[in-house]
Motif scaffolding. Structure first.
Motif, PDB file in Angstrom:
ATOM      1  N   ILE A  60       0.833  -1.193   0.000  1.00 37.48           N
ATOM      2  CA  ILE A  60       0.000   0.000   0.000  1.00 37.48           C
ATOM      3  C   ILE A  60       0.876   1.256   0.000  1.00 37.48           C
ATOM      4  CG2 ILE A  60      -1.747   1.312   1.272  1.00 37.48           C
ATOM      5  CD1 ILE A  60      -2.739  -1.343   2.409  1.00 37.48           C
ATOM      6  N   ALA A  61       0.600   2.159  -0.912  1.00 42.62           N
ATOM      7  CA  ALA A  61       1.297   3.451  -0.971  1.00 42.62           C
ATOM      8  C   ALA A  61       0.250   4.561  -0.951  1.00 42.62           C
ATOM      9  CB  ALA A  61       2.143   3.549  -2.237  1.00 42.62           C
ATOM     10  N   ILE A  62       0.383   5.496  -0.006  1.00 42.24           N
ATOM     11  CA  ILE A  62      -0.549   6.609   0.130  1.00 42.24           C
ATOM     12  C   ILE A  62       0.253   7.893   0.300  1.00 42.24           C
ATOM     13  CG2 ILE A  62      -2.477   7.591   1.429  1.00 42.24           C
ATOM     14  CD1 ILE A  62      -3.124   4.812   2.446  1.00 42.24           C
ATOM     15  N   GLY A  63      -0.058   8.889  -0.510  1.00 42.40           N
ATOM     16  CA  GLY A  63       0.639  10.168  -0.386  1.00 42.40           C
ATOM     17  C   GLY A  63       0.300  10.883   0.909  1.00 42.40           C
ATOM     18  N   ASN A  64      -0.989  11.098   1.150  1.00 41.42           N
ATOM     19  CA  ASN A  64      -1.471  11.739   2.375  1.00 41.42           C
ATOM     20  C   ASN A  64      -2.643  10.941   2.923  1.00 41.42           C
ATOM     21  OD1 ASN A  64       0.165  14.321   2.260  1.00 41.42           O
ATOM     22  ND2 ASN A  64      -0.945  14.518   0.330  1.00 41.42           N
ATOM     23  N   ASN A  65      -2.633  10.695   4.237  1.00 41.85           N
ATOM     24  CA  ASN A  65      -3.696   9.910   4.867  1.00 41.85           C
ATOM     25  C   ASN A  65      -4.146  10.595   6.153  1.00 41.85           C
ATOM     26  OD1 ASN A  65      -5.314   7.387   4.986  1.00 41.85           O
ATOM     27  ND2 ASN A  65      -4.162   7.076   6.878  1.00 41.85           N
ATOM     28  N   PHE A  66      -5.468  10.750   6.306  1.00 40.00           N
ATOM     29  CA  PHE A  66      -6.033  11.392   7.499  1.00 40.00           C
ATOM     30  C   PHE A  66      -7.205  10.563   8.006  1.00 40.00           C
ATOM     31  CE2 PHE A  66      -9.303  14.353   9.211  1.00 40.00           C
ATOM     32  CZ  PHE A  66      -8.640  14.745  10.362  1.00 40.00           C
ATOM     33  N   THR A  67      -7.190  10.255   9.318  1.00 42.45           N
ATOM     34  CA  THR A  67      -8.263   9.497   9.948  1.00 42.45           C
ATOM     35  C   THR A  67      -8.700  10.218  11.215  1.00 42.45           C
ATOM     36  OG1 THR A  67      -7.391   7.392   9.119  1.00 42.45           O
ATOM     37  CG2 THR A  67      -8.946   7.282  10.945  1.00 42.45           C
ATOM     38  N   ILE A 107      -2.744   5.283  -3.659  1.00 39.46           N
ATOM     39  CA  ILE A 107      -3.711   6.359  -3.427  1.00 39.46           C
ATOM     40  C   ILE A 107      -2.968   7.674  -3.213  1.00 39.46           C
ATOM     41  CG2 ILE A 107      -5.614   7.163  -1.989  1.00 39.46           C
ATOM     42  CD1 ILE A 107      -6.023   4.259  -1.092  1.00 39.46           C
ATOM     43  N   CYS A 108      -3.371   8.712  -3.922  1.00 37.76           N
ATOM     44  CA  CYS A 108      -2.787  10.045  -3.684  1.00 37.76           C
ATOM     45  C   CYS A 108      -3.195  10.573  -2.313  1.00 37.76           C
ATOM     46  CB  CYS A 108      -3.261  11.016  -4.761  1.00 37.76           C
ATOM     47  SG  CYS A 108      -2.235  11.073  -6.224  1.00 37.76           S
ATOM     48  N   GLY A 157      -7.113   8.403  -7.160  1.00 35.80           N
ATOM     49  CA  GLY A 157      -6.536   9.733  -7.022  1.00 35.80           C
ATOM     50  C   GLY A 157      -6.875  10.338  -5.666  1.00 35.80           C
ATOM     51  N   ASN A 158      -8.174  10.529  -5.398  1.00 35.62           N
ATOM     52  CA  ASN A 158      -8.641  11.103  -4.129  1.00 35.62           C
ATOM     53  C   ASN A 158      -9.782  10.266  -3.578  1.00 35.62           C
ATOM     54  OD1 ASN A 158      -7.027  13.664  -4.200  1.00 35.62           O
ATOM     55  ND2 ASN A 158      -8.240  14.013  -6.047  1.00 35.62           N
ATOM     56  N   ASN A 159      -9.724   9.978  -2.289  1.00 39.60           N
ATOM     57  CA  ASN A 159     -10.753   9.148  -1.664  1.00 39.60           C
ATOM     58  C   ASN A 159     -11.211   9.771  -0.349  1.00 39.60           C
ATOM     59  OD1 ASN A 159     -12.291   6.566  -1.593  1.00 39.60           O
ATOM     60  ND2 ASN A 159     -11.125   6.280   0.293  1.00 39.60           N
ATOM     61  N   LEU A 160     -12.535   9.878  -0.179  1.00 38.09           N
ATOM     62  CA  LEU A 160     -13.126  10.417   1.048  1.00 38.09           C
ATOM     63  C   LEU A 160     -14.219   9.472   1.528  1.00 38.09           C
ATOM     64  CD1 LEU A 160     -13.757  12.662   3.162  1.00 38.09           C
ATOM     65  CD2 LEU A 160     -15.345  13.615   1.471  1.00 38.09           C
TER      66      LEU A 160
END
Length: 215
Positions: A60-67, A107-108, A157-160
């Motif tokens: 898994i590669a994620i540029g920015n992740n917020f939870t 995921i970006c 690209g972008n996931n919410l």
């Protein structure tokens, strides 16, 4: 094109600030700003043989992740910008295992928000994927799988994702993806005792919002 994205982001940001300055007193307030300027890559090469139990592997590669997980009235402003390539790869050879579960994701920007027992919830999300090609690639050979076989290969690209229980809610969502999104799977699966489930998905922008009644 780039100027348009930044202008739209500024408009959404201004709206969130106006919402946050209202007379309502929120119990929880979060401001999240994430900017990533460097490449993010994940690569897993796996050889597994005679596995006594189940096998699970993730690349898994994620540029920015917020939870964020909150209880009570909440205001959240989150802004994420990815400016370099993001990609995930998996190369696997598997022989003689129980169930097999493989996950590959590039995921970006990703934001996940959960809110419970709220009178009022205000969320403003701004995500910009200003890179060339977020991707996810899998090359898998599996033989003699005793249980189920599952492979999920996703590039976004972008996931919410928002799941909230609030009597009153406001959500502002701005997502901009500037690059091509690639997802590719090359798989050979033989002699499986259970079900086989293989998913490949390439998504530019994705938003999922669940609203339930709150306090």
């Amino acid at each position: 094109m780039s100027k348009f994205k930044f202008v739209m982001g500024a408009i959404a940001l201004a709206g969130a600030m106006q919402m946050g300055s209202s007379a309502y007193a929120f119990e929880n307030k979060f401001n999240n700003y994430q900017f990533n300027y460097a490449p993010v890559f994940a690569k897993l090469e796996l050889f597994a043989k005679w596995v006594g139990g189940d096998l699970r592997a993730s690349s898994i590669a994620i540029g920015n992740n917020f939870t964020a997980e909150t209880d009570g009235s909440t205001r959240i402003l989150t802004q994420q910008t990815q400016l370099s390539p993001v990609g995930a790869e998996l190369k696997a050879q598997i022989k003689d295992a129980g169930s097999v579960d493989l996950t590959v994701a590039g995921i970006c920007n990703n934001a996940s928000i959960e809110n419970e027992q709220s009178h009022t919830t205000s969320i403003d999300n701004v995500q910009r994927c200003n890179t060339t090609d977020p991707y996810a690639y899998s090359d898998v050979y599996a033989n003699l799988v005793g249980g189920d076989f599952g492979l999920s290969n996703v590039a976004i690209g972008n996931n919410l994702s928002i799941d909230m229980a609030a009597a009153n809610s406001w959500v502002g969502n701005t997502q901009a993806n500037a690059g091509a999104v690639y997802a590719s799977v090359n798989a050979v699966v033989e002699n499986v005792g259970g079900a086989v489930d293989v998913t490949v998905a390439a998504i530019g922008n994705n938003a999922s919002i669940t609203q339930r009644f709150g306090n």
